[in-house]
Design a protein around this motif. Structure first.
Motif, PDB file in Angstrom:
ATOM      1  N   GLY A  17       0.993  -1.287   0.112  1.00  0.00           N
ATOM      2  CA  GLY A  17      -0.145   0.089   0.110  1.00  0.00           C
ATOM      3  C   GLY A  17       0.765   1.345   0.109  1.00  0.00           C
ATOM      4  O   GLY A  17       0.775   2.041  -1.011  1.00  0.00           O
ATOM      5  N   LYS A  18       1.985   1.211   0.672  1.00  0.00           N
ATOM      6  CA  LYS A  18       2.620   2.511   0.948  1.00  0.00           C
ATOM      7  C   LYS A  18       3.622   2.718  -0.390  1.00  0.00           C
ATOM      8  O   LYS A  18       3.657   3.796  -0.954  1.00  0.00           O
ATOM      9  CB  LYS A  18       3.605   2.301   2.197  1.00  0.00           C
ATOM     10  CG  LYS A  18       4.442   3.455   2.231  1.00  0.00           C
ATOM     11  CD  LYS A  18       5.675   3.575   3.291  1.00  0.00           C
ATOM     12  CE  LYS A  18       6.861   4.377   2.547  1.00  0.00           C
ATOM     13  NZ  LYS A  18       7.952   4.517   3.766  1.00  0.00           N
ATOM     14  N   VAL A  19       3.984   1.724  -0.857  1.00  0.00           N
ATOM     15  CA  VAL A  19       4.991   1.670  -1.910  1.00  0.00           C
ATOM     16  C   VAL A  19       4.319   1.992  -3.057  1.00  0.00           C
ATOM     17  O   VAL A  19       4.723   2.963  -4.029  1.00  0.00           O
ATOM     18  CB  VAL A  19       5.809   0.199  -2.248  1.00  0.00           C
ATOM     19  CG1 VAL A  19       6.578   0.658  -3.409  1.00  0.00           C
ATOM     20  CG2 VAL A  19       6.589   0.148  -1.056  1.00  0.00           C
ATOM     21  N   VAL A  20       2.880   1.409  -3.299  1.00  0.00           N
ATOM     22  CA  VAL A  20       2.035   1.834  -4.293  1.00  0.00           C
ATOM     23  C   VAL A  20       1.690   3.324  -4.266  1.00  0.00           C
ATOM     24  O   VAL A  20       1.695   3.852  -5.237  1.00  0.00           O
ATOM     25  CB  VAL A  20       0.799   0.990  -4.506  1.00  0.00           C
ATOM     26  CG1 VAL A  20      -0.204   1.280  -5.424  1.00  0.00           C
ATOM     27  CG2 VAL A  20       1.226  -0.557  -4.901  1.00  0.00           C
ATOM     28  N   ASP A  21       1.152   3.808  -3.130  1.00  0.00           N
ATOM     29  CA  ASP A  21       1.049   5.264  -2.957  1.00  0.00           C
ATOM     30  C   ASP A  21       1.928   6.019  -3.330  1.00  0.00           C
ATOM     31  O   ASP A  21       1.699   6.938  -4.054  1.00  0.00           O
ATOM     32  CB  ASP A  21       0.501   5.459  -1.326  1.00  0.00           C
ATOM     33  CG  ASP A  21       0.161   6.837  -1.383  1.00  0.00           C
ATOM     34  OD1 ASP A  21      -0.571   7.277  -2.095  1.00  0.00           O
ATOM     35  OD2 ASP A  21       0.448   7.361  -0.083  1.00  0.00           O
ATOM     36  N   TRP A  22       3.169   5.679  -2.931  1.00  0.00           N
ATOM     37  CA  TRP A  22       4.362   6.760  -3.266  1.00  0.00           C
ATOM     38  C   TRP A  22       4.669   6.652  -4.692  1.00  0.00           C
ATOM     39  O   TRP A  22       4.956   7.750  -5.377  1.00  0.00           O
ATOM     40  CB  TRP A  22       5.536   6.045  -2.634  1.00  0.00           C
ATOM     41  CG  TRP A  22       6.625   6.652  -2.615  1.00  0.00           C
ATOM     42  CD1 TRP A  22       7.070   7.662  -1.651  1.00  0.00           C
ATOM     43  CD2 TRP A  22       7.827   6.805  -3.412  1.00  0.00           C
ATOM     44  NE1 TRP A  22       8.431   8.260  -1.984  1.00  0.00           N
ATOM     45  CE2 TRP A  22       8.901   7.654  -3.182  1.00  0.00           C
ATOM     46  CE3 TRP A  22       8.322   5.689  -4.188  1.00  0.00           C
ATOM     47  CZ2 TRP A  22      10.306   7.663  -3.620  1.00  0.00           C
ATOM     48  CZ3 TRP A  22       9.552   5.797  -4.974  1.00  0.00           C
ATOM     49  CH2 TRP A  22      10.191   6.683  -4.854  1.00  0.00           C
ATOM     50  N   GLY A  36      -9.080  -9.579  -6.047  1.00  0.00           N
ATOM     51  CA  GLY A  36     -10.433  -9.008  -5.728  1.00  0.00           C
ATOM     52  C   GLY A  36     -10.484  -8.177  -4.471  1.00  0.00           C
ATOM     53  O   GLY A  36      -9.528  -7.766  -4.161  1.00  0.00           O
ATOM     54  N   HIS A  37     -11.649  -8.272  -3.883  1.00  0.00           N
ATOM     55  CA  HIS A  37     -11.605  -7.549  -2.461  1.00  0.00           C
ATOM     56  C   HIS A  37     -11.057  -8.673  -1.315  1.00  0.00           C
ATOM     57  O   HIS A  37     -11.384  -8.202  -0.361  1.00  0.00           O
ATOM     58  CB  HIS A  37     -13.194  -6.932  -2.325  1.00  0.00           C
ATOM     59  CG  HIS A  37     -14.158  -8.011  -1.837  1.00  0.00           C
ATOM     60  ND1 HIS A  37     -14.382  -8.983  -2.733  1.00  0.00           N
ATOM     61  CD2 HIS A  37     -14.845  -7.909  -0.802  1.00  0.00           C
ATOM     62  CE1 HIS A  37     -15.466  -9.635  -2.473  1.00  0.00           C
ATOM     63  NE2 HIS A  37     -15.896  -9.322  -1.204  1.00  0.00           N
ATOM     64  N   ASN A  38     -10.318  -9.451  -1.761  1.00  0.00           N
ATOM     65  CA  ASN A  38      -9.705 -10.344  -0.819  1.00  0.00           C
ATOM     66  C   ASN A  38      -8.229  -9.319  -0.287  1.00  0.00           C
ATOM     67  O   ASN A  38      -7.661  -9.710   0.755  1.00  0.00           O
ATOM     68  CB  ASN A  38      -9.184 -11.782  -1.272  1.00  0.00           C
ATOM     69  CG  ASN A  38      -8.592 -11.591  -2.710  1.00  0.00           C
ATOM     70  OD1 ASN A  38      -8.500 -10.815  -3.284  1.00  0.00           O
ATOM     71  ND2 ASN A  38      -7.947 -12.855  -3.173  1.00  0.00           N
ATOM     72  N   ALA A  39      -8.017  -8.581  -1.234  1.00  0.00           N
ATOM     73  CA  ALA A  39      -6.607  -7.747  -0.957  1.00  0.00           C
ATOM     74  C   ALA A  39      -7.379  -6.722  -0.097  1.00  0.00           C
ATOM     75  O   ALA A  39      -8.117  -6.178   0.223  1.00  0.00           O
ATOM     76  CB  ALA A  39      -6.328  -7.088  -2.390  1.00  0.00           C
ATOM     77  N   GLY A  40      -6.190  -6.231   0.732  1.00  0.00           N
ATOM     78  CA  GLY A  40      -6.176  -5.097   1.698  1.00  0.00           C
ATOM     79  C   GLY A  40      -4.978  -4.218   1.626  1.00  0.00           C
ATOM     80  O   GLY A  40      -3.999  -4.537   1.851  1.00  0.00           O
ATOM     81  N   HIS A  41      -5.279  -2.908   1.239  1.00  0.00           N
ATOM     82  CA  HIS A  41      -3.943  -1.940   1.143  1.00  0.00           C
ATOM     83  C   HIS A  41      -4.451  -0.925   2.206  1.00  0.00           C
ATOM     84  O   HIS A  41      -5.299  -0.269   1.980  1.00  0.00           O
ATOM     85  CB  HIS A  41      -3.804  -1.277  -0.296  1.00  0.00           C
ATOM     86  CG  HIS A  41      -3.482  -2.321  -1.011  1.00  0.00           C
ATOM     87  ND1 HIS A  41      -3.173  -1.933  -2.509  1.00  0.00           N
ATOM     88  CD2 HIS A  41      -2.880  -3.491  -0.946  1.00  0.00           C
ATOM     89  CE1 HIS A  41      -2.712  -3.244  -3.145  1.00  0.00           C
ATOM     90  NE2 HIS A  41      -2.429  -4.120  -2.319  1.00  0.00           N
ATOM     91  N   THR A  42      -3.433  -0.548   3.175  1.00  0.00           N
ATOM     92  CA  THR A  42      -3.751   0.546   4.132  1.00  0.00           C
ATOM     93  C   THR A  42      -2.891   1.759   3.385  1.00  0.00           C
ATOM     94  O   THR A  42      -1.793   1.607   3.359  1.00  0.00           O
ATOM     95  CB  THR A  42      -3.436   0.100   5.519  1.00  0.00           C
ATOM     96  OG1 THR A  42      -4.030  -1.025   5.938  1.00  0.00           O
ATOM     97  CG2 THR A  42      -3.741   1.139   6.489  1.00  0.00           C
ATOM     98  N   LEU A  43      -3.483   2.593   3.345  1.00  0.00           N
ATOM     99  CA  LEU A  43      -2.684   3.951   3.018  1.00  0.00           C
ATOM    100  C   LEU A  43      -2.958   5.107   4.055  1.00  0.00           C
ATOM    101  O   LEU A  43      -4.155   5.322   4.330  1.00  0.00           O
ATOM    102  CB  LEU A  43      -3.343   4.494   1.586  1.00  0.00           C
ATOM    103  CG  LEU A  43      -3.468   3.590   0.363  1.00  0.00           C
ATOM    104  CD1 LEU A  43      -4.018   4.157  -0.788  1.00  0.00           C
ATOM    105  CD2 LEU A  43      -1.742   3.238   0.224  1.00  0.00           C
ATOM    106  N   SER A  57      -4.984   1.983  -5.580  1.00  0.00           N
ATOM    107  CA  SER A  57      -4.493   2.846  -4.822  1.00  0.00           C
ATOM    108  C   SER A  57      -4.406   4.398  -5.349  1.00  0.00           C
ATOM    109  O   SER A  57      -4.637   5.172  -4.430  1.00  0.00           O
ATOM    110  CB  SER A  57      -3.348   2.300  -4.089  1.00  0.00           C
ATOM    111  OG  SER A  57      -3.361   1.203  -3.536  1.00  0.00           O
ATOM    112  N   GLY A  58      -4.476   4.564  -6.553  1.00  0.00           N
ATOM    113  CA  GLY A  58      -3.751   5.541  -7.111  1.00  0.00           C
ATOM    114  C   GLY A  58      -5.070   6.760  -6.856  1.00  0.00           C
ATOM    115  O   GLY A  58      -4.958   7.936  -6.871  1.00  0.00           O
TER     116      GLY A  58
END
Ligand code: IMP
Length: 429
Positions: A17-22, A36-43, A57-58
């Motif tokens: 999450g953090k790296v993708v956000d960056w 699908g919605h099995n993934a979880g990204h915390t930003l 995430s973008g």
């Protein structure tokens, strides 16, 4: 202009999450291509914490988000997630989010089958997220799935539901679970259609246009290589291909469009759900890693299993996943530990091997072979340059690079977006 694909190099939850956000702040468009919605990204952005499951995430950075054909989309979960982030102040409209018309939909019966099958497996359960991911992918390859485009054709929906229910109600009955009524499912889909269809289009065409305009595309992977349905610790895996090659087929672009492949790995190892985990620590050290690293699943809240860094496994993920550079996260969790261990291979029945075997019996029997590395006294937390790292921490990172046969191109030293040491900008050719 180079594009970038980000994939997990362990069993998920590597801090993508953090790296993708960056990276999203440097991209023009962010594309989800599997899962699908099995993934979880915390930003964490400013004082807001966003928990994303299905949305690329973008969106948090105001970038166009695309849900590719390789994703399985639960319309109810998606609309609920959109409502949740909108309540936090984000805007999600057809201008900022596009969904592939050929993406497979997850229906309520998929979750029911997933959970009923897990219950029937008992102790041999996979530990799925229970969200219907596997059953939806099964329907896709069995050629009976309902896809996003079908929402525009009530007759198609009606016909496909007959076929789906014939299959799934038979199964549900056999598992002793409740069956589904066609009319209720049809009514639900027809009610959802006008809310979802404005987002739906052939996204491959938009991506082709964006590429020709030289726009930077970030392909956002979910789960991780060791959960890949082919290359992971089968059957304790998810139901999609998570390797970087899937970014092409799961978005509708050619393989040359994928660009630089960044693999994310934690400086130690975690896993949620069942399955082999050779370097798992069930002692105080494992508990300490879990507490310091806040290792609880974003989606299910389950405590994650923790263990030493497994270089043999990450090396395997680098090779099969196509990883060209590694982003190493959560190094600070190891601060102050006297000795660290790195797994360099396994022993299976007295034979030393350098990779995780494919057969379940051999996987379960694999015992880690460790190399001990001296820890460091100072703190790595928040470091933004190599000069701010203790010498032993640098040694640890260098040893990992050697063993996994990939350079560390990013080092993340806290959940804050700017606490990152960049060795190479992944978007640079
Ligand atoms: P499923 O994807 O819900 O079918 O679950 C299959 C396996 O993948 C289980 O072990 C899950 O815990 C694991 N899994 C699925 N999504 C994630 C994720 O985003 N992070 C970590 N593990 C995951």
């Amino acid at each position: 202009m180079a594009n970038v694909a980000v994939i997990g190099a362990q069993w998920g939850d590597e801090g993508k999450g953090k790296v993708v956000d960056w990276l999203a702040s440097r991209a023009d468009v962010v594309v989800r291509f599997q899962g699908g919605h099995n993934a979880g990204h915390t930003l964490v952005v400013g004082n807001q914490t966003y928990k994303l499951s299905l949305l690329p995430s973008g969106l948090v950075r105001g970038k166009l988000g695309i849900i590719g054909n390789g994703v399985v989309v639960d319309p109810d979960a998606l609309l609920a997630e959109i409502a949740r982030v909108q309540a936090q102040g984000l805007t999600v409209t057809p201008d900022t989010l596009r969904i592939a018309d050929n993406a497979t939909l997850i229906l309520p019966l998929h979750g029911a089958i997933d959970r009923a099958r897990e219950a029937a497996r008992g102790a041999a359960r996979i530990g799925t997220t229970g969200r219907g991911i596997g059953p939806a992918y099964e329907d896709k390859v069995a050629r009976r799935a309902i896809r996003a485009c079908d929402l525009a054709e009530p007759d198609t929906l009606s016909r496909k539901l007959d076929e789906l229910l014939l299959h799934h109600n038979t199964l549900l009955r056999g598992l002793g679970a409740e069956t589904f009524e066609k009319q209720a499912l049809l009514d639900g889909l027809l009610a959802t259609a006008p809310r979802l269809l404005p987002f739906v289009e052939p996204v491959w065409e938009r991506l082709d246009g964006l590429r020709r305009q030289g726009r930077r595309i970030l392909f956002e992977g979910a789960q991780a290589v060791m959960l890949d349905v082919d290359h992971g610790t089968y059957p304790f895996v998810t139901s999609s291909n998570t390797v970087a090659a899937t970014a092409a087929s799961g978005a509708g672009v050619g393989p040359s469009a994928v660009g630089f492949v960044l693999g994310i790995a934690k400086a130690y190892t975690t896993r949620v759900g069942s399955g082999p985990f050779p370097t798992e620590l069930t002692d105080d050290v494992g508990r300490m890693l879990g507490e310091r690293g806040h290792e609880f699943g974003t989606v299910t809240g389950r405590p994650r299993r923790c263990g030493w860094f497994d270089a043999a496994m990450v090396r395997q993920a680098v090779k099969v996943g196509g990883v060209q550079g590694l982003a190493l996260t959560k190094l600070d969790v190891l601060d102050g530990m006297q000795t660290l261990r790195i797994c360099t291979g396994y022993e299976v029945g007295g034979t030393r091997i350098g990779h995780l075997p494919a057969a379940p019996g051999a996987q379960a029997a694999a015992r880690p072979v460790y190399e001990d590395v001296e820890g460091w006294r100072g703190s790595t937390r928040g470091a933004r340059s190599w000069a701010q790292l203790p010498a032993q921490a640098i040694k640890y990172v260098r040893r990992i690079e050697e063993l996994v046969e990939a350079p560390v191109t990013l080092l993340s030293t806290s959940p804050e977006r700017d606490d990152t040491i960049m060795v190479r900008d992944p978007f640079q050719d």
